[in-house]
Design a protein around this motif. Structure first.
Motif, PDB file in Angstrom:
ATOM      1  N   GLN A 206      43.853   9.125  -0.862  1.00  0.00           N
ATOM      2  CA  GLN A 206      43.007   8.008  -1.281  1.00  0.00           C
ATOM      3  C   GLN A 206      43.471   7.457  -2.620  1.00  0.00           C
ATOM      4  OE1 GLN A 206      40.445   6.522   0.468  1.00  0.00           O
ATOM      5  NE2 GLN A 206      40.498   4.999  -1.179  1.00  0.00           N
ATOM      6  N   THR A 219      40.622   9.057  -8.170  1.00  0.00           N
ATOM      7  CA  THR A 219      39.590   9.321  -7.171  1.00  0.00           C
ATOM      8  C   THR A 219      39.038  10.701  -7.475  1.00  0.00           C
ATOM      9  OG1 THR A 219      40.730   7.983  -5.514  1.00  0.00           O
ATOM     10  CG2 THR A 219      39.106   9.567  -4.705  1.00  0.00           C
ATOM     11  N   LYS A 221      35.096  11.082  -8.617  1.00  0.00           N
ATOM     12  CA  LYS A 221      33.640  11.178  -8.734  1.00  0.00           C
ATOM     13  C   LYS A 221      33.006  12.012  -7.627  1.00  0.00           C
ATOM     14  CE  LYS A 221      32.409   7.154 -11.518  1.00  0.00           C
ATOM     15  NZ  LYS A 221      31.669   5.863 -11.548  1.00  0.00           N
ATOM     16  N   ASN A 222      33.518  11.888  -6.418  1.00  0.00           N
ATOM     17  CA  ASN A 222      32.928  12.614  -5.292  1.00  0.00           C
ATOM     18  C   ASN A 222      33.808  13.755  -4.796  1.00  0.00           C
ATOM     19  OD1 ASN A 222      30.604  10.908  -5.126  1.00  0.00           O
ATOM     20  ND2 ASN A 222      31.887   9.345  -4.162  1.00  0.00           N
ATOM     21  N   ARG A 223      34.809  14.134  -5.577  1.00  0.00           N
ATOM     22  CA  ARG A 223      35.697  15.237  -5.213  1.00  0.00           C
ATOM     23  C   ARG A 223      35.264  16.484  -5.993  1.00  0.00           C
ATOM     24  NH1 ARG A 223      40.525  13.293  -2.502  1.00  0.00           N
ATOM     25  NH2 ARG A 223      39.763  11.436  -1.423  1.00  0.00           N
ATOM     26  N   LYS A 224      34.525  17.356  -5.336  1.00  0.00           N
ATOM     27  CA  LYS A 224      33.997  18.543  -6.019  1.00  0.00           C
ATOM     28  C   LYS A 224      34.428  19.852  -5.351  1.00  0.00           C
ATOM     29  CE  LYS A 224      29.997  15.890  -7.594  1.00  0.00           C
ATOM     30  NZ  LYS A 224      28.516  15.789  -7.663  1.00  0.00           N
ATOM     31  N   LYS A 228      34.076  23.899  -6.626  1.00  0.00           N
ATOM     32  CA  LYS A 228      33.430  24.981  -5.866  1.00  0.00           C
ATOM     33  C   LYS A 228      34.393  26.137  -5.643  1.00  0.00           C
ATOM     34  CE  LYS A 228      30.394  21.721  -3.446  1.00  0.00           C
ATOM     35  NZ  LYS A 228      30.071  21.085  -2.141  1.00  0.00           N
ATOM     36  N   ASP A 319      27.993  20.368 -10.582  1.00  0.00           N
ATOM     37  CA  ASP A 319      27.978  19.050 -11.229  1.00  0.00           C
ATOM     38  C   ASP A 319      28.304  19.158 -12.715  1.00  0.00           C
ATOM     39  OD1 ASP A 319      27.335  17.813  -8.864  1.00  0.00           O
ATOM     40  OD2 ASP A 319      25.188  17.704  -9.262  1.00  0.00           O
ATOM     41  N   HIS A 322      31.999  19.797 -13.059  1.00  0.00           N
ATOM     42  CA  HIS A 322      32.686  18.573 -12.638  1.00  0.00           C
ATOM     43  C   HIS A 322      32.662  17.535 -13.753  1.00  0.00           C
ATOM     44  CE1 HIS A 322      33.144  14.794 -10.232  1.00  0.00           C
ATOM     45  NE2 HIS A 322      34.054  15.523  -9.637  1.00  0.00           N
ATOM     46  N   ARG A 323      31.508  17.390 -14.400  1.00  0.00           N
ATOM     47  CA  ARG A 323      31.400  16.436 -15.520  1.00  0.00           C
ATOM     48  C   ARG A 323      32.321  16.835 -16.661  1.00  0.00           C
ATOM     49  NH1 ARG A 323      25.849  16.608 -14.300  1.00  0.00           N
ATOM     50  NH2 ARG A 323      25.497  18.126 -15.971  1.00  0.00           N
ATOM     51  N   GLN A 352      36.783   6.744 -10.158  1.00  0.00           N
ATOM     52  CA  GLN A 352      35.893   6.273  -9.095  1.00  0.00           C
ATOM     53  C   GLN A 352      35.735   7.333  -8.008  1.00  0.00           C
ATOM     54  OE1 GLN A 352      37.978   2.708  -7.908  1.00  0.00           O
ATOM     55  NE2 GLN A 352      39.340   3.830  -6.542  1.00  0.00           N
TER      56      GLN A 352
END
Length: 352
Positions: A206, A219, A221-224, A228, A319, A322-323, A352
């Motif tokens: 992506q 890419t 923001k939603n890749r966590k 984990k 989260d 991730h931040r 993003q």
């Protein structure tokens, strides 16, 4: 378009670098297809002996992947990971590696690597093809580069990417690497190394679709998933940023609402690979061709982010970590962009 031709009088060393880069670039872009083609030719046109050997190889490949996820233990054969051929490829750009802090070899690490670019060239050279500099800066730590699991299910291709120190990014493969003992006396560390560092190009296919010169679009923001995995295995996350990675290739314009982008997205969803149309320079010109541009790439390895190990990661904690990864990447970009990006005032980091 006006073609800018290369001068006739070019030092032999630079010509050799260009030749090696041309060969390797063609190899990288065509290897999956060539591997499948060779297998098809052997199966259709080979005699009984060749066909039998190929079938035996299929069985070996299946069993080996099921047993250890095709992981090549240790650093493999060093001739495949540090030689004059790959050194010419490194020097073509050139590609550099910068250490900001020591990484103690008593832990295993996930290197969250950005940006992906077209090929992930900086990371793949520093931690795959030519690891001499890595071993100098980070002794006793084995460098590995994560790539698609399907590469290890493709005959012949799997052997080549394994030689280059690549490993599957499947959950099982990463757990095996990141839970490996760090005890120097452990039988698995008889090579003198006590730690694994696995680079994961988090943005993947992506992010590659957004790769254009001067544009640092991540890419993330939603890749966590990588966070984990780090928590499950207790592995520190080390953010790394390859300045210049997006500048070596352009690609045919593919804005988000274009037909080309829609086609790329569909193929990516089906195969995990985005069919990019890269634009570079030629062997004898600087304007158009399939070669990457001679532009400096500097991979900066940041500070490790420690995590609290847990087999069931809490969403709020995921989260939080991730931040912190995002904040460290933004800080790293702001700290080093003036040093490693030409005209850095116009460079912005977009996540993003």
């Amino acid at each position: 378009m006006k073609i800018e031709w290369a001068p006739l009088h070019v030092p032999l060393a630079r010509r050799l670098q260009t030749l090696v880069t041309a060969v390797l670039t063609v190899t990288f872009f065509t290897l999956p297809l060539l591997a499948c083609l060779v297998v098809a030719v052997v199966l259709f046109y080979g005699g009984i002996i060749l066909r039998t050997l190929m079938l035996i190889y299929f069985v070996y490949m299946f069993v080996d992947h099921k047993r250890n996820y095709s992981i090549l233990e240790g650093n493999g054969w060093m001739i495949n990971r540090s030689n004059r051929l790959y050194r010419n490829y490194r020097d073509y750009f050139p590609i550099e590696l910068v250490k900001t802090v020591d990484l103690p070899p008593n832990r295993n690490y996930i290197l969250a690597s950005f940006p992906h670019g077209i090929l992930g060239t900086g990371v793949c050279v520093n931690m795959g093809l030519d690891i001499g500099k890595w071993l100098e800066l980070f002794p006793q730590i084995r460098p590995k580069v994560g790539t698609l699991n399907q590469h290890f299910r493709t005959p012949l291709l799997r052997e080549i990417v394994r030689w280059w120190g690549m490993v599957s990014v499947s959950k099982e493969s990463l757990v095996r690497l990141l839970t490996k003992s760090n005890d120097p006396k452990h039988a698995g560390n008889s090579d003198g190394f006590t730690s694994n560092a696995v680079a994961i190009l988090v943005g993947g296919a992506q992010e590659a679709m957004d790769s254009h010169p001067g544009k640092y679009i991540l890419t993330l923001k939603n890749r966590k998933g990588f966070v984990k995995m780090a928590i499950r295995t207790g592995s520190p996350i080390v953010p790394t940023f390859s300045f210049g990675e997006v500048d070596i290739f352009d690609q045919v314009a593919n804005p988000p609402d274009s037909l080309l982008r829609r086609v790329q997205s569909v193929v990516k969803k089906l195969t995990g690979i985005s069919p990019l149309i890269p634009v570079g320079r030629g062997i004898f010109n600087y304007s158009v061709g399939f070669l990457p541009q001679r532009r400096r790439i500097v991979q900066v390895v940041g500070s490790p982010i420690d995590v609290v190990k847990s087999e069931q990661p809490d969403a709020a904690y995921v989260d939080k970590v991730h931040r912190q990864v995002i904040e460290d990447l933004e800080r790293m970009f702001d700290l080093y962009k003036e040093k490693y990006i030409p005209n850095s005032k116009n460079s912005k980091l977009v996540i993003q």
